[in-house]
Design a protein around this motif. Sequence first.
Motif, PDB file in Angstrom:
ATOM      1  N   GLY A  59      39.701  46.055  13.806  1.00  0.00           N
ATOM      2  CA  GLY A  59      40.350  46.673  14.959  1.00  0.00           C
ATOM      3  C   GLY A  59      40.631  45.700  16.083  1.00  0.00           C
ATOM      4  N   LYS A  60      41.124  46.252  17.169  1.00  0.00           N
ATOM      5  CA  LYS A  60      41.564  45.443  18.297  1.00  0.00           C
ATOM      6  C   LYS A  60      41.231  46.180  19.582  1.00  0.00           C
ATOM      7  CE  LYS A  60      46.043  43.529  18.558  1.00  0.00           C
ATOM      8  NZ  LYS A  60      47.473  43.625  18.784  1.00  0.00           N
ATOM      9  N   VAL A  61      40.730  45.465  20.559  1.00  0.00           N
ATOM     10  CA  VAL A  61      40.460  46.076  21.861  1.00  0.00           C
ATOM     11  C   VAL A  61      41.186  45.272  22.922  1.00  0.00           C
ATOM     12  CG1 VAL A  61      38.698  46.636  23.579  1.00  0.00           C
ATOM     13  CG2 VAL A  61      38.220  46.986  21.156  1.00  0.00           C
ATOM     14  N   GLU A  62      41.906  45.988  23.777  1.00  0.00           N
ATOM     15  CA  GLU A  62      42.669  45.314  24.829  1.00  0.00           C
ATOM     16  C   GLU A  62      42.001  45.551  26.171  1.00  0.00           C
ATOM     17  OE1 GLU A  62      47.301  45.091  26.353  1.00  0.00           O
ATOM     18  OE2 GLU A  62      46.742  46.528  24.823  1.00  0.00           O
ATOM     19  N   LEU A  63      41.653  44.467  26.840  1.00  0.00           N
ATOM     20  CA  LEU A  63      41.158  44.574  28.213  1.00  0.00           C
ATOM     21  C   LEU A  63      42.360  44.373  29.107  1.00  0.00           C
ATOM     22  CD1 LEU A  63      38.639  43.575  26.446  1.00  0.00           C
ATOM     23  CD2 LEU A  63      37.633  42.996  28.634  1.00  0.00           C
ATOM     24  N   LYS A  64      42.651  45.364  29.954  1.00  0.00           N
ATOM     25  CA  LYS A  64      43.861  45.278  30.762  1.00  0.00           C
ATOM     26  C   LYS A  64      43.678  46.052  32.064  1.00  0.00           C
ATOM     27  CE  LYS A  64      45.733  49.256  28.410  1.00  0.00           C
ATOM     28  NZ  LYS A  64      46.449  49.736  27.266  1.00  0.00           N
ATOM     29  N   PRO A  65      44.535  45.779  33.038  1.00  0.00           N
ATOM     30  CA  PRO A  65      44.431  46.519  34.300  1.00  0.00           C
ATOM     31  C   PRO A  65      44.520  48.018  34.018  1.00  0.00           C
ATOM     32  CG  PRO A  65      45.939  44.678  34.542  1.00  0.00           C
ATOM     33  CD  PRO A  65      45.600  44.767  33.072  1.00  0.00           C
ATOM     34  N   GLY A  66      43.608  48.780  34.578  1.00  0.00           N
ATOM     35  CA  GLY A  66      43.617  50.225  34.400  1.00  0.00           C
ATOM     36  C   GLY A  66      42.736  50.701  33.257  1.00  0.00           C
ATOM     37  N   GLY A  67      42.192  49.779  32.452  1.00  0.00           N
ATOM     38  CA  GLY A  67      41.318  50.162  31.344  1.00  0.00           C
ATOM     39  C   GLY A  67      40.052  49.332  31.369  1.00  0.00           C
ATOM     40  N   PHE A  68      39.603  48.932  30.185  1.00  0.00           N
ATOM     41  CA  PHE A  68      38.472  48.002  30.143  1.00  0.00           C
ATOM     42  C   PHE A  68      38.900  46.697  30.790  1.00  0.00           C
ATOM     43  CE2 PHE A  68      37.398  50.585  26.307  1.00  0.00           C
ATOM     44  CZ  PHE A  68      36.173  51.039  26.746  1.00  0.00           C
ATOM     45  N   HIS A  69      37.998  46.087  31.533  1.00  0.00           N
ATOM     46  CA  HIS A  69      38.308  44.787  32.135  1.00  0.00           C
ATOM     47  C   HIS A  69      37.019  44.064  32.493  1.00  0.00           C
ATOM     48  CE1 HIS A  69      37.955  47.680  35.439  1.00  0.00           C
ATOM     49  NE2 HIS A  69      37.431  46.686  36.132  1.00  0.00           N
ATOM     50  N   LEU A  70      37.135  42.776  32.698  1.00  0.00           N
ATOM     51  CA  LEU A  70      36.010  42.019  33.215  1.00  0.00           C
ATOM     52  C   LEU A  70      36.150  41.977  34.721  1.00  0.00           C
ATOM     53  CD1 LEU A  70      35.911  38.897  30.870  1.00  0.00           C
ATOM     54  CD2 LEU A  70      34.927  41.163  30.524  1.00  0.00           C
ATOM     55  N   MET A  71      35.017  41.888  35.397  1.00  0.00           N
ATOM     56  CA  MET A  71      35.045  41.739  36.843  1.00  0.00           C
ATOM     57  C   MET A  71      34.201  40.538  37.212  1.00  0.00           C
ATOM     58  SD  MET A  71      36.334  43.517  39.366  1.00  0.00           S
ATOM     59  CE  MET A  71      36.258  45.215  38.956  1.00  0.00           C
ATOM     60  N   PHE A  72      34.865  39.561  37.798  1.00  0.00           N
ATOM     61  CA  PHE A  72      34.143  38.398  38.308  1.00  0.00           C
ATOM     62  C   PHE A  72      33.725  38.727  39.727  1.00  0.00           C
ATOM     63  CE2 PHE A  72      37.026  36.815  35.025  1.00  0.00           C
ATOM     64  CZ  PHE A  72      36.124  36.158  34.203  1.00  0.00           C
ATOM     65  N   ILE A  73      32.428  38.816  39.952  1.00  0.00           N
ATOM     66  CA  ILE A  73      31.893  39.310  41.228  1.00  0.00           C
ATOM     67  C   ILE A  73      31.192  38.185  41.987  1.00  0.00           C
ATOM     68  CG2 ILE A  73      30.282  40.970  42.267  1.00  0.00           C
ATOM     69  CD1 ILE A  73      30.764  42.691  39.713  1.00  0.00           C
ATOM     70  N   GLY A  74      31.510  38.087  43.269  1.00  0.00           N
ATOM     71  CA  GLY A  74      30.936  37.019  44.088  1.00  0.00           C
ATOM     72  C   GLY A  74      31.655  35.712  43.816  1.00  0.00           C
ATOM     73  N   LEU A  75      32.974  35.726  44.038  1.00  0.00           N
ATOM     74  CA  LEU A  75      33.789  34.537  43.740  1.00  0.00           C
ATOM     75  C   LEU A  75      33.324  33.337  44.550  1.00  0.00           C
ATOM     76  CD1 LEU A  75      37.392  36.070  43.665  1.00  0.00           C
ATOM     77  CD2 LEU A  75      36.084  35.192  41.718  1.00  0.00           C
ATOM     78  N   LYS A  76      33.152  32.211  43.855  1.00  0.00           N
ATOM     79  CA  LYS A  76      32.802  30.967  44.558  1.00  0.00           C
ATOM     80  C   LYS A  76      34.064  30.251  45.000  1.00  0.00           C
ATOM     81  CE  LYS A  76      28.660  30.630  41.790  1.00  0.00           C
ATOM     82  NZ  LYS A  76      28.081  30.005  40.586  1.00  0.00           N
ATOM     83  N   GLN A  77      35.133  30.436  44.229  1.00  0.00           N
ATOM     84  CA  GLN A  77      36.437  29.938  44.654  1.00  0.00           C
ATOM     85  C   GLN A  77      37.480  30.931  44.147  1.00  0.00           C
ATOM     86  OE1 GLN A  77      34.842  27.322  42.466  1.00  0.00           O
ATOM     87  NE2 GLN A  77      36.257  27.087  40.798  1.00  0.00           N
ATOM     88  N   PRO A  78      38.552  31.155  44.934  1.00  0.00           N
ATOM     89  CA  PRO A  78      39.541  32.140  44.503  1.00  0.00           C
ATOM     90  C   PRO A  78      40.391  31.585  43.363  1.00  0.00           C
ATOM     91  CG  PRO A  78      40.225  31.124  46.577  1.00  0.00           C
ATOM     92  CD  PRO A  78      38.888  30.535  46.224  1.00  0.00           C
TER      93      PRO A  78
END
Length: 187
Positions: free
Chosen positions: A124-143
């Motif tokens: 199978g295939k899983v798509e991480l995309k805006p509005g669905g599953f996604h990663l969140m990088f929290i506490g950015l050290k640099q933008p």
Amino acid sequence: MSIQQFAAARAAFRTACPFRSFEERLGIVVFVLALLFAGIHQAAAHEFKAGDLEIDHPWSRAVPAGASVAGGYFTVTNKGSAPDKLLSITSDISAKAELHEMAVKDGVMTMRPVEGGLEIPAGGKVELKPGGFHLMFIGLKQPPKPGEKFPATLTFEKAGSVKVEFAVEAMDAGSGGMKMDHDSHAN
Ligand SMILES: [Cu+2]
């Protein structure tokens, strides 16, 4: 670009430029070839493998100055006969990274961490995309800046850890709406 597309492009070029000198034609052809190979190289370089998994086009979106979070997206395909699971993400770009799911609940867009990892079904295939599953990088050290890439490590239950690079796209890339939800994370 395929051989057929190339042949079509060459035919179109011949039709469009019948009166150019050989040297001019050669120059243009070399230029076009350089572009083609640049494109092929970029596409090939931006796919990652870990065991039976293929991770395609990891990307992130540029964020406004001072933002503390950024999203991360990619498509993962499982070519194996057993399911796998995305367990964790690390990157030097942020203090931590989480796997999130976005869903509409009672008419309100909400976002919550995915508990227990994200299953990638066998074949199978899983798509991480805006509005669905996604990663969140929290506490950015640099933008993340458009046009740049930053490394991250994805860890899967069976395939293990794989280093990937997230290509940063412009702030308005992908669907709208995600930005608002990211802002809700900032406090
Ligand atoms: Cu999120």
